[in-house]
Design a protein around this motif. Structure first.
Motif, mmCIF file in Angstrom:
data_model
loop_
_atom_site.group_PDB
_atom_site.id
_atom_site.type_symbol
_atom_site.label_atom_id
_atom_site.label_comp_id
_atom_site.label_asym_id
_atom_site.label_seq_id
_atom_site.Cartn_x
_atom_site.Cartn_y
_atom_site.Cartn_z
ATOM 1 N N SER A 119 0.864 -1.187 0.000
ATOM 2 C CA SER A 119 0.000 0.000 0.000
ATOM 3 C C SER A 119 0.900 1.237 0.000
ATOM 4 O O SER A 119 2.127 1.112 -0.006
ATOM 5 C CB SER A 119 -0.895 -0.008 1.244
ATOM 6 O OG SER A 119 -1.710 1.158 1.288
ATOM 7 N N HIS A 120 0.308 2.421 -0.018
ATOM 8 C CA HIS A 120 1.097 3.641 0.205
ATOM 9 C C HIS A 120 0.427 4.456 1.294
ATOM 10 O O HIS A 120 -0.799 4.527 1.371
ATOM 11 C CB HIS A 120 1.298 4.443 -1.082
ATOM 12 C CG HIS A 120 0.056 5.038 -1.696
ATOM 13 N ND1 HIS A 120 -0.464 6.246 -1.319
ATOM 14 C CD2 HIS A 120 -0.765 4.591 -2.684
ATOM 15 C CE1 HIS A 120 -1.532 6.533 -2.056
ATOM 16 N NE2 HIS A 120 -1.756 5.533 -2.888
ATOM 17 N N GLN A 121 1.273 5.047 2.150
ATOM 18 C CA GLN A 121 0.724 5.810 3.269
ATOM 19 C C GLN A 121 0.521 7.279 2.935
ATOM 20 O O GLN A 121 -0.159 7.983 3.663
ATOM 21 C CB GLN A 121 1.621 5.663 4.522
ATOM 22 C CG GLN A 121 2.928 6.442 4.505
ATOM 23 C CD GLN A 121 4.051 5.665 3.855
ATOM 24 O OE1 GLN A 121 3.842 4.974 2.858
ATOM 25 N NE2 GLN A 121 5.255 5.773 4.387
ATOM 26 N N ASP B 206 -9.921 6.996 0.824
ATOM 27 C CA ASP B 206 -9.914 5.855 -0.105
ATOM 28 C C ASP B 206 -8.494 5.639 -0.639
ATOM 29 O O ASP B 206 -8.050 4.507 -0.795
ATOM 30 C CB ASP B 206 -10.912 6.136 -1.235
ATOM 31 C CG ASP B 206 -11.203 4.897 -2.085
ATOM 32 O OD1 ASP B 206 -11.165 3.779 -1.525
ATOM 33 O OD2 ASP B 206 -11.465 5.039 -3.284
ATOM 34 N N ASP B 207 -7.814 6.758 -0.917
ATOM 35 C CA ASP B 207 -6.485 6.758 -1.542
ATOM 36 C C ASP B 207 -5.423 7.233 -0.560
ATOM 37 O O ASP B 207 -5.146 8.407 -0.498
ATOM 38 C CB ASP B 207 -6.545 7.659 -2.781
ATOM 39 C CG ASP B 207 -5.267 7.641 -3.587
ATOM 40 O OD1 ASP B 207 -4.408 6.794 -3.334
ATOM 41 O OD2 ASP B 207 -5.132 8.512 -4.471
ATOM 42 N N ASN B 208 -4.800 6.415 0.259
ATOM 43 C CA ASN B 208 -4.920 4.989 0.215
ATOM 44 C C ASN B 208 -4.974 4.436 1.628
ATOM 45 O O ASN B 208 -4.422 3.371 1.922
ATOM 46 C CB ASN B 208 -3.755 4.392 -0.577
ATOM 47 C CG ASN B 208 -4.036 2.995 -1.079
ATOM 48 O OD1 ASN B 208 -5.173 2.526 -1.067
ATOM 49 N ND2 ASN B 208 -2.999 2.300 -1.453
ATOM 50 N N ALA B 209 -5.675 5.217 2.518
ATOM 51 C CA ALA B 209 -5.897 4.668 3.849
ATOM 52 C C ALA B 209 -6.699 3.375 3.752
ATOM 53 O O ALA B 209 -6.529 2.465 4.570
ATOM 54 C CB ALA B 209 -6.619 5.686 4.725
ATOM 55 N N SER C 229 5.470 8.323 -0.674
ATOM 56 C CA SER C 229 5.487 9.169 -1.876
ATOM 57 C C SER C 229 5.074 8.456 -3.154
ATOM 58 O O SER C 229 5.606 8.726 -4.228
ATOM 59 C CB SER C 229 6.872 9.813 -2.044
ATOM 60 O OG SER C 229 7.125 10.672 -0.953
ATOM 61 N N GLU C 230 4.079 7.579 -3.036
ATOM 62 C CA GLU C 230 3.521 6.959 -4.239
ATOM 63 C C GLU C 230 2.962 8.025 -5.165
ATOM 64 O O GLU C 230 3.122 7.961 -6.384
ATOM 65 C CB GLU C 230 2.413 5.967 -3.846
ATOM 66 C CG GLU C 230 1.860 5.145 -5.008
ATOM 67 C CD GLU C 230 0.640 5.750 -5.676
ATOM 68 O OE1 GLU C 230 0.138 5.162 -6.637
ATOM 69 O OE2 GLU C 230 0.183 6.833 -5.237
ATOM 70 N N GLU C 231 2.326 9.027 -4.551
ATOM 71 C CA GLU C 231 1.680 10.079 -5.352
ATOM 72 C C GLU C 231 2.697 10.933 -6.113
ATOM 73 O O GLU C 231 2.326 11.668 -7.022
ATOM 74 C CB GLU C 231 0.823 10.980 -4.454
ATOM 75 C CG GLU C 231 -0.266 10.258 -3.668
ATOM 76 C CD GLU C 231 -1.409 9.752 -4.543
ATOM 77 O OE1 GLU C 231 -1.356 9.941 -5.770
ATOM 78 O OE2 GLU C 231 -2.344 9.148 -3.980
ATOM 79 N N LYS C 232 3.968 10.847 -5.726
ATOM 80 C CA LYS C 232 4.988 11.654 -6.391
ATOM 81 C C LYS C 232 5.648 10.886 -7.531
ATOM 82 O O LYS C 232 6.660 11.321 -8.083
ATOM 83 C CB LYS C 232 6.049 12.106 -5.377
ATOM 84 C CG LYS C 232 5.500 12.831 -4.158
ATOM 85 C CD LYS C 232 4.677 14.054 -4.536
ATOM 86 C CE LYS C 232 4.338 14.879 -3.287
ATOM 87 N NZ LYS C 232 3.269 15.865 -3.575
ATOM 88 N N GLY D 168 -2.770 -2.880 -3.390
ATOM 89 C CA GLY D 168 -4.111 -2.325 -3.478
ATOM 90 C C GLY D 168 -4.036 -0.817 -3.522
ATOM 91 O O GLY D 168 -3.137 -0.211 -2.924
ATOM 92 N N ASP D 169 -4.961 -0.205 -4.249
ATOM 93 C CA ASP D 169 -5.031 1.254 -4.274
ATOM 94 C C ASP D 169 -6.485 1.665 -4.462
ATOM 95 O O ASP D 169 -7.067 1.426 -5.524
ATOM 96 C CB ASP D 169 -4.152 1.811 -5.408
ATOM 97 C CG ASP D 169 -3.561 3.165 -5.039
ATOM 98 O OD1 ASP D 169 -4.186 3.878 -4.227
ATOM 99 O OD2 ASP D 169 -2.487 3.498 -5.567
ATOM 100 N N MET D 170 -7.077 2.216 -3.393
ATOM 101 C CA MET D 170 -8.468 2.692 -3.426
ATOM 102 C C MET D 170 -9.428 1.502 -3.548
ATOM 103 O O MET D 170 -9.754 1.082 -4.646
ATOM 104 C CB MET D 170 -8.665 3.682 -4.587
ATOM 105 C CG MET D 170 -7.667 4.813 -4.568
ATOM 106 S SD MET D 170 -7.657 5.819 -6.068
ATOM 107 C CE MET D 170 -9.281 6.559 -6.003
HETATM 108 ZN ZN LIG Z 1 -3.184 5.792 -4.458
#
Ligand SMILES: [Zn+2]
Length: 515
Positions: free
Chosen positions: A306-308, A327-330, A359-362, A387-389
């Motif tokens: 996952s990503h925090q 949802d993204d991504n708790a 930093s998945e979003e980066k 998993g993502d969302m």
């Molecule tokens: Zn995500």
């Protein structure tokens, strides 16, 4: 009625695309389902409590490269410790620390002026790309950017923003007004892109102007990369790209306020001096593990991913400025806690690794780094379940990415995931999001890709995009908790199968991603 009719078609298509045997997918031979104690450890109440904690306003949107991501990472590690996992980061800790490289327009070092008046960078004029610019001279006003009879070479061109073709406005990412402006900027700049202008000043309309600050808050962040990491694309490099230079093939473009229209039409003198700055900023992966019971198999690992991070604190909209990333991504992060509790209640034969990547979003930063510097040998990771969302949209549909060619890299793992779905979520699998033709390119937008590139069997579980994606509307109240529970059980059971199968899932020979 219409929905269920559509679902029937999707089921039929899924059966065709995933293989005729998919509806009869079997778990690995000889592997029993987990016992009641393990099932009972996956609880909706835990998911809800953890999700409200992780996506709380106090977490400030957990933005990668900020102290908020680091604080959230400490919290994630504390959850794993409480659950009873062991630290599997570096140096006996829960963490893998490393630097991310950030490149952005220097606010202090940049300057813009028009008609002798200094403009505020990000306030009056927003650089649209991360490239340096040194340009001076009289502005060339171009009422119609598609007018190719005008020679724009070497000039600072000003032109009104154009209406984008409706089909080019993305439908499922970011707030509507931002999507519209992105498409409008692209449409306008494209008309001038290869004609040799020194810079393009795109003048906002009043409606584009209303989104000016929302565009700015994205653009001022700049770009992010990570060194010595798994490349972002098939032909990419494992090193950080050099700092962009002027004249490197990108025409610098700018969004300017609608109020500048009359001034720019008068073709005044202008000067643009845009400088870049680059610096490193810390990122952290959180890594927890549970040792398996089988001495012959316990050095092999099933990886939950996952990503925090989320998208931080941005503009105030509807009374909220925190992009809480519920949802993204708790959603997947708390699903991993629940799966961990179940694995603790009944241990599998192989070991299980749980990772929250920073930093998945980066740009998939954490997974690109961890996959290149794993804390267990990469060859010993038998499967990645990312998993993502996973907590929104229609209660009965979900997507499994990596399930069909060219993204499918393990027939075994896909079969086990489908068998697990048949026994848990019973979701209708929406196969459209896994296709190479999907306009969102969804397969390439989460952390499993970093592992798939290295030949590790990898899947992504998702319930897809929605209107609250990357907005302040992605809050814990809007999560469908019964659905999240079913998604969690689906991911858990797939991992249980992979962790207990006699042989690890085979990799599709000559697997290669299309981008
Ligand atoms: Zn995500």
């Amino acid at each position: 009625m219409r929905t269920s009719h559509l679902l029937t078609i999707v089921v039929a298509v899924a059966a065709l695309v995933l293989g005729t045997h998919s509806l009869l997918a079997q778990p690995p031979a000889g592997v029993a389902a987990p016992g009641p104690r393990a099932w009972a450890a996956v609880r909706e109440a835990d998911l809800r409590r953890d999700l409200f904690a992780m996506a709380a306003p106090a977490m400030r949107g957990r933005e990668g490269g900020t102290i908020d991501e680091l604080a959230a990472s400490i919290w994630v590690a504390q959850q794993y410790e409480t659950i009873g996992l062991v630290p599997m980061g570096e140096n006996g800790t829960w963490f893998q620390w490393f630097n991310m490289t950030r490149t952005r327009v220097s606010t202090a070092g940049s300057m813009a002026s028009v008609a002798g008046r200094t403009l505020g960078v990000w306030r009056d004029i927003t650089p649209y790309n991360v490239v340096p610019v040194e340009a001076t001279g009289r502005v060339l006003w171009l009422p119609t950017p598609s007018d190719t009879t005008v020679d724009v070479r070497g000039r600072i061109v000003a032109t009104p923003v154009q209406s984008p073709p409706p089909a080019s406005v993305r439908t499922t990412s970011y707030p509507t007004r931002v999507r519209y402006v992105e498409a409008a900027m692209n449409a306008t700049v494209r008309m001038l892109g290869r004609r040799g202008a020194a810079a393009i000043l795109v003048v906002a309309t009043d409606s584009v102007d209303a989104a000016f600050d929302a565009i700015t808050v994205q653009r001022e962040r700049g770009s992010y990369d990570v060194d010595r990491a798994t490349p972002r694309s098939s032909n990419g490099s494992d090193r950080v790209a050099p700092v962009p230079v002027a004249g490197g093939g990108v025409v610098p473009s700018f969004l300017v306020r609608a109020s500048m229209l009359a001034t720019l039409r008068a073709q005044p003198e202008a000067a643009l001096s845009i400088r870049l700055e680059r610096f490193d900023t810390p990122v952290v992966n959180v890594v927890a593990g549970l040792r398996g019971t089988d001495p012959a198999l316990r050095d092999e690992w099933v990886l939950y991913s996952s990503h925090q991070d989320a998208n931080g604190v941005r503009l105030l909209a509807n009374g909220d400025s925190v992009l809480a990333g519920a949802d993204d991504n708790a959603s997947v992060s708390v699903a991993q806690f629940a799966a961990a509790r179940a694995f603790v209640a009944q241990r599998p034969r192989r070991s299980v690794l749980f990772i929250q990547q920073g930093s998945e979003e980066k740009g998939l930063i954490g997974s690109r780094y961890f996959s290149a510097h794993p804390t267990v040998p990469i060859t010993q990771i038998v499967a990645v379940l990312n998993g993502d969302m996973i907590g929104r949209n229609h209660p009965d549909t979900a997507a499994l990415l990596g399930a069909q060619p060219p993204h499918r890299n393990s027939d075994d793992l896909v079969q086990w995931a489908l068998a697990a779905n048949a026994r848990t979520g019973k979701f209708v699998i929406d196969t459209t999001w896994d296709r190479p033709t999907h306009p969102e390119g969804w397969y390439f937008r989460s952390d499993h890709v970093s592992y798939a590139r290295l030949g590790v069997p990898a899947l992504m579980y998702t319930t897809n995009l929605h209107d609250d994606y990357h907005t302040a509307g992605d809050t814990p109240e809007r999560i469908d908790y019964p659905k999240l529970l079913r998604m969690t059980r689906w991911m858990y059971l797939t991992g249980w199968y992979a962790a207990n199968a006699a042989t690890r899932p085979a990799v599709v020979p000559n697997f290669r991603l299309e981008r």
